[in-house]
Design a protein around this motif. Structure first.
Motif, PDB file in Angstrom:
ATOM      1  N   GLN A  44     -32.953 -15.691  -5.268  1.00  0.00           N
ATOM      2  CA  GLN A  44     -33.096 -16.050  -3.744  1.00  0.00           C
ATOM      3  C   GLN A  44     -32.960 -17.693  -3.609  1.00  0.00           C
ATOM      4  O   GLN A  44     -32.452 -17.981  -2.716  1.00  0.00           O
ATOM      5  CB  GLN A  44     -34.107 -15.565  -3.027  1.00  0.00           C
ATOM      6  CG  GLN A  44     -34.398 -13.853  -2.833  1.00  0.00           C
ATOM      7  CD  GLN A  44     -32.959 -13.411  -1.959  1.00  0.00           C
ATOM      8  OE1 GLN A  44     -32.665 -14.271  -1.130  1.00  0.00           O
ATOM      9  NE2 GLN A  44     -32.459 -12.718  -2.516  1.00  0.00           N
ATOM     10  N   ILE A  48     -29.881 -19.559  -1.675  1.00  0.00           N
ATOM     11  CA  ILE A  48     -30.286 -20.383  -0.464  1.00  0.00           C
ATOM     12  C   ILE A  48     -29.455 -21.768  -0.702  1.00  0.00           C
ATOM     13  O   ILE A  48     -28.746 -22.303   0.181  1.00  0.00           O
ATOM     14  CB  ILE A  48     -31.650 -20.895  -0.265  1.00  0.00           C
ATOM     15  CG1 ILE A  48     -32.605 -19.573   0.129  1.00  0.00           C
ATOM     16  CG2 ILE A  48     -31.820 -22.058   0.447  1.00  0.00           C
ATOM     17  CD1 ILE A  48     -34.185 -19.743   0.139  1.00  0.00           C
ATOM     18  N   ARG A  52     -25.995 -23.038   1.585  1.00  0.00           N
ATOM     19  CA  ARG A  52     -25.985 -24.212   2.590  1.00  0.00           C
ATOM     20  C   ARG A  52     -25.101 -25.283   1.772  1.00  0.00           C
ATOM     21  O   ARG A  52     -25.618 -26.123   1.384  1.00  0.00           O
ATOM     22  CB  ARG A  52     -27.601 -24.761   2.437  1.00  0.00           C
ATOM     23  CG  ARG A  52     -28.332 -23.784   3.152  1.00  0.00           C
ATOM     24  CD  ARG A  52     -29.808 -24.119   3.001  1.00  0.00           C
ATOM     25  NE  ARG A  52     -30.221 -25.310   3.745  1.00  0.00           N
ATOM     26  CZ  ARG A  52     -30.884 -25.333   4.855  1.00  0.00           C
ATOM     27  NH1 ARG A  52     -31.257 -24.004   5.406  1.00  0.00           N
ATOM     28  NH2 ARG A  52     -31.342 -26.152   5.595  1.00  0.00           N
ATOM     29  N   THR A 152     -31.797 -18.575   6.208  1.00  0.00           N
ATOM     30  CA  THR A 152     -32.207 -20.035   6.534  1.00  0.00           C
ATOM     31  C   THR A 152     -31.320 -20.448   7.530  1.00  0.00           C
ATOM     32  O   THR A 152     -30.115 -19.753   7.477  1.00  0.00           O
ATOM     33  CB  THR A 152     -32.285 -20.653   5.077  1.00  0.00           C
ATOM     34  OG1 THR A 152     -31.069 -20.701   4.680  1.00  0.00           O
ATOM     35  CG2 THR A 152     -33.136 -20.189   4.110  1.00  0.00           C
ATOM     36  N   ILE A 157     -36.700 -20.504   8.089  1.00  0.00           N
ATOM     37  CA  ILE A 157     -36.691 -19.732   7.326  1.00  0.00           C
ATOM     38  C   ILE A 157     -37.169 -18.253   8.128  1.00  0.00           C
ATOM     39  O   ILE A 157     -38.287 -18.360   8.663  1.00  0.00           O
ATOM     40  CB  ILE A 157     -37.728 -19.511   6.093  1.00  0.00           C
ATOM     41  CG1 ILE A 157     -37.417 -21.052   5.093  1.00  0.00           C
ATOM     42  CG2 ILE A 157     -37.740 -18.645   5.301  1.00  0.00           C
ATOM     43  CD1 ILE A 157     -35.988 -20.686   4.358  1.00  0.00           C
TER      44      ILE A 157
END
Length: 263
Positions: A44, A48, A52, A152, A157
């Motif tokens: 995870q 993330i 991004r 996110t 979050i």
């Protein structure tokens, strides 16, 4: 963004696990590996970072444990983490979750401003599921725990937490502590390229002195909990067969299940 993912080196669940004379887990004479539940936390954290795209994000794998625990950090680096930190000190042996959370918190503070701390559901050796909450308290951060789905956006979050009767949607603002379950997404396998790249990634080793932690605050002597005795698992016995030759099988089965308090 700086992400710290917690990884733990645990005895292999398929191995012949034993206890030391002081009833602490033998972590030397048994094969160990990165806790499977922590692999989901690494996954995870990496997702993330990947989602991004364009942002400068660093994923640091952090572990506390004996010399062999370096293998847990190495596995996280092979999966894609950018750097690793291994806190190792003889005085830490026998620490409970309270002392472990103290060492982890001091290590995270030493790493500098951290936006997100990610942990697994639990460790596969102790299985207490309390370290993320303890860390949040020590770091003065909010916590969103037991996430099956993580989303996110900006500094927000949002997670889904599956309960027995309902699914909750919980949100928080960075910085915060996040823990994820084994339902959050299958963890990736290290690729050959990732394995080779991991050899060049930085991995620092810190002691309690480096963190400013007094040895008297950790270890078996400072633990609030202790194992007083252990017993070997009894050998597996033959099961009971319920027959249905005269139509009484259903009743016999129900009585058997009731006697075992299954129903």
């Amino acid at each position: 963004m700086n992400i710290v993912v917690l990884v733990k080196y645990v005895p292999d669940a398929t191995a012949d696990r034993q206890f030391e004379d002081d009833f602490t887990v033998d972590r030397v004479n048994v094969d160990g590996l990165l806790s499977e539940l922590d692999e989901y936390a690494v996954e995870q954290s990496l997702q993330i970072k990947e989602k991004r795209e364009g942002e400068e994000i660093t994923v640091t794998a952090l572990t506390v444990g004996p010399q062999a625990a370096e293998a847990a950090v190495r596995k996280a680096l092979q999966m894609g983490a950018d750097k690793g930190v291994h806190v190792v000190d003889d005085a830490i042996a026998g620490s409970d979750s309270i002392a472990t959370s103290l060492v982890l918190a001091k290590a995270i503070e030493k790493l500098g401003p951290v936006d997100l701390v990610v942990g697994g559901l639990a460790s596969t050796d102790a299985g207490m599921s309390v370290v993320p909450a303890m860390l949040a308290e020590r770091l003065g951060l909010p916590q969103v725990t037991l996430a099956s789905v993580v989303e996110t956006q900006g500094d927000q979050i949002r997670i889904k937490r599956d309960g027995d009767v309902a699914t909750e949607v919980i949100g928080g603002t960075l910085p915060l502590v996040l823990s994820v379950t084994d339902q959050s997404g299958e963890a990736r396998y290290p690729s050959f390229k990732g394995i080779m790249a991991a050899k060049k990634k930085p991995l620092e080793t810190w002691s309690l002195a480096d963190l400013g932690v007094d040895a008297a605050q950790v270890g078996l002597g400072a633990a609030y909990t202790a194992v007083e005795e252990t017993a070997a698992r009894p050998p597996r016995t033959a099961g009971e067969i319920v027959t249905d030759e005269d139509g009484s099988g259903a009743k016999a089965l129900a009585e058997f299940l009731a006697s075992k308090k299954f129903i």
